[in-house]
Design a protein around this motif. Sequence first.
Motif, PDB file in Angstrom:
ATOM      1  N   TYR A 235      -0.698  83.215   6.957  1.00 10.87           N
ATOM      2  CA  TYR A 235      -0.514  83.530   8.381  1.00 10.87           C
ATOM      3  C   TYR A 235      -0.874  82.285   9.199  1.00 10.87           C
ATOM      4  CZ  TYR A 235      -1.579  85.477  13.003  1.00 10.87           C
ATOM      5  OH  TYR A 235      -1.620  85.721  14.347  1.00 10.87           O
ATOM      6  N   ASN A 254       3.233  83.277  12.691  1.00 10.33           N
ATOM      7  CA  ASN A 254       4.129  83.449  11.548  1.00 10.33           C
ATOM      8  C   ASN A 254       3.417  84.052  10.348  1.00 10.33           C
ATOM      9  OD1 ASN A 254       6.392  81.762  12.744  1.00 10.33           O
ATOM     10  ND2 ASN A 254       4.761  80.246  12.665  1.00 10.33           N
ATOM     11  N   TRP A 255       4.124  84.914   9.647  1.00 13.27           N
ATOM     12  CA  TRP A 255       3.725  85.392   8.328  1.00 13.27           C
ATOM     13  C   TRP A 255       4.729  84.891   7.307  1.00 13.27           C
ATOM     14  CZ3 TRP A 255      -0.515  87.711   6.451  1.00 13.27           C
ATOM     15  CH2 TRP A 255      -1.370  88.371   7.342  1.00 13.27           C
ATOM     16  N   ARG A 256       4.210  84.354   6.182  1.00 13.72           N
ATOM     17  CA  ARG A 256       5.085  83.941   5.093  1.00 13.72           C
ATOM     18  C   ARG A 256       4.563  84.522   3.779  1.00 13.72           C
ATOM     19  NH1 ARG A 256       8.826  80.452   5.744  1.00 13.72           N
ATOM     20  NH2 ARG A 256       8.828  79.798   3.583  1.00 13.72           N
ATOM     21  N   ALA A 279       8.403  86.222   6.727  1.00 15.52           N
ATOM     22  CA  ALA A 279       8.462  87.678   6.874  1.00 15.52           C
ATOM     23  C   ALA A 279       8.421  88.099   8.334  1.00 15.52           C
ATOM     24  CB  ALA A 279       7.309  88.328   6.113  1.00 15.52           C
ATOM     25  N   TYR A 280       7.760  87.304   9.165  1.00 16.10           N
ATOM     26  CA  TYR A 280       7.668  87.603  10.595  1.00 16.10           C
ATOM     27  C   TYR A 280       7.447  86.298  11.343  1.00 16.10           C
ATOM     28  CZ  TYR A 280       5.534  88.686  15.080  1.00 16.10           C
ATOM     29  OH  TYR A 280       5.232  88.703  16.413  1.00 16.10           O
ATOM     30  N   SER A 281       8.116  86.153  12.463  1.00 14.05           N
ATOM     31  CA  SER A 281       7.931  84.968  13.300  1.00 14.05           C
ATOM     32  C   SER A 281       8.108  85.349  14.752  1.00 14.05           C
ATOM     33  CB  SER A 281       8.932  83.871  12.922  1.00 14.05           C
ATOM     34  OG  SER A 281       8.867  82.806  13.853  1.00 14.05           O
ATOM     35  N   ARG A 282       7.043  85.219  15.540  1.00 15.84           N
ATOM     36  CA  ARG A 282       7.136  85.526  16.969  1.00 15.84           C
ATOM     37  C   ARG A 282       7.989  84.513  17.697  1.00 15.84           C
ATOM     38  NH1 ARG A 282       4.357  84.256  21.543  1.00 15.84           N
ATOM     39  NH2 ARG A 282       2.898  82.916  20.435  1.00 15.84           N
ATOM     40  N   ASN A 284      10.625  82.806  16.272  1.00 22.86           N
ATOM     41  CA  ASN A 284      11.950  82.667  15.647  1.00 22.86           C
ATOM     42  C   ASN A 284      12.093  81.367  14.874  1.00 22.86           C
ATOM     43  OD1 ASN A 284      14.545  83.550  15.001  1.00 22.86           O
ATOM     44  ND2 ASN A 284      15.461  82.459  16.743  1.00 22.86           N
ATOM     45  N   SER A 286      11.525  81.213  11.267  1.00 21.77           N
ATOM     46  CA  SER A 286      11.442  81.524   9.846  1.00 21.77           C
ATOM     47  C   SER A 286      12.395  80.645   9.050  1.00 21.77           C
ATOM     48  CB  SER A 286      11.765  83.000   9.595  1.00 21.77           C
ATOM     49  OG  SER A 286      10.767  83.832  10.120  1.00 21.77           O
TER      50      SER A 286
END
Length: 302
Positions: A235, A254-256, A279-282, A284, A286
């Motif tokens: 994270y 970000n989560w990877r 997996a998630y990016s506030r 954008n 990724s």
Amino acid sequence: MNHLTSPPHGRASAVVFLLFLALSTVFPALSHAQEIEARTYSNAPIGINFISAGVAQAKAGNYTLTSEAMSLTHIFDAGGQSGKLTLVLPYGQLTGSSTIGGRTVNASTEGLSDPLIKAAINLYGAPALTLDEFKDYQQDLIVGASLAASVPWGKYDDNQLINVGANRWFIQPGLGISKALGPWRLELAGAGIFYTSNTNFMGSNSLSQNPVYSTQTHAIYYFQNTAWVSVDATYFTGGQSYVNGKPISGNQENWRFGTTMSYPINKHNSIRLSASTGAYSRTNNSYDLYGISWQYRFGGGL
């Protein structure tokens, strides 16, 4: 206060800034800021050396970053505990194009990226042992600290928006623990990355960035033949950017997730495969990352 000297003000300048934000955050591998690295705080016999050579490719949208890297790691005695010193020499190629504000913008650059120097020293639970002594070692809990620095020796052109060299230093201190549970190793680590300013950004402009903070965890399973596979998560938050003191981006978040597998060919050689995805990016940013490397071990009585 300096003004952007290239490109000119107005619509073109806005398009350039949007492209910079997209590429500088989509491909943070250029600054090593979002690596997912298992076994940073593992133990190994002192005197052992590792030479690695590999290639990794990151893809996001229409952009592709390919990075070839060679590294040398040396295991040493750090006050009775084991430590490791690593030097990484990367070479990168970035290609792609995008349409921003109705305008197509191409990006293409290639050359030596910024070298990375990293030291990791175990503080508890990883005694400095010779190869013969290491055969009887059984891990329990390891606590360690690390410090990495990027040296701005990579290729940089202040007339280009995107470069494979960052033209700035960063320092990355970190702490981590590793706990053994049978054939499993559970790791948790945290780090902060602190940047100096690039005072030659697009001419005489100053690019600065807030620190990026990260947490990563790994679940590693060891097979009897010393092969291992890990499941990884990390994270990141922070990293707001500024040009001449004016913000040009918000904070990243970000989560990877990823996985790594290492398979020994013999006592000297092994192959490593890795993959990770956003997996998630506030913000954008990724991207997907795939890599393969070869490792050769020598010294220390091998």
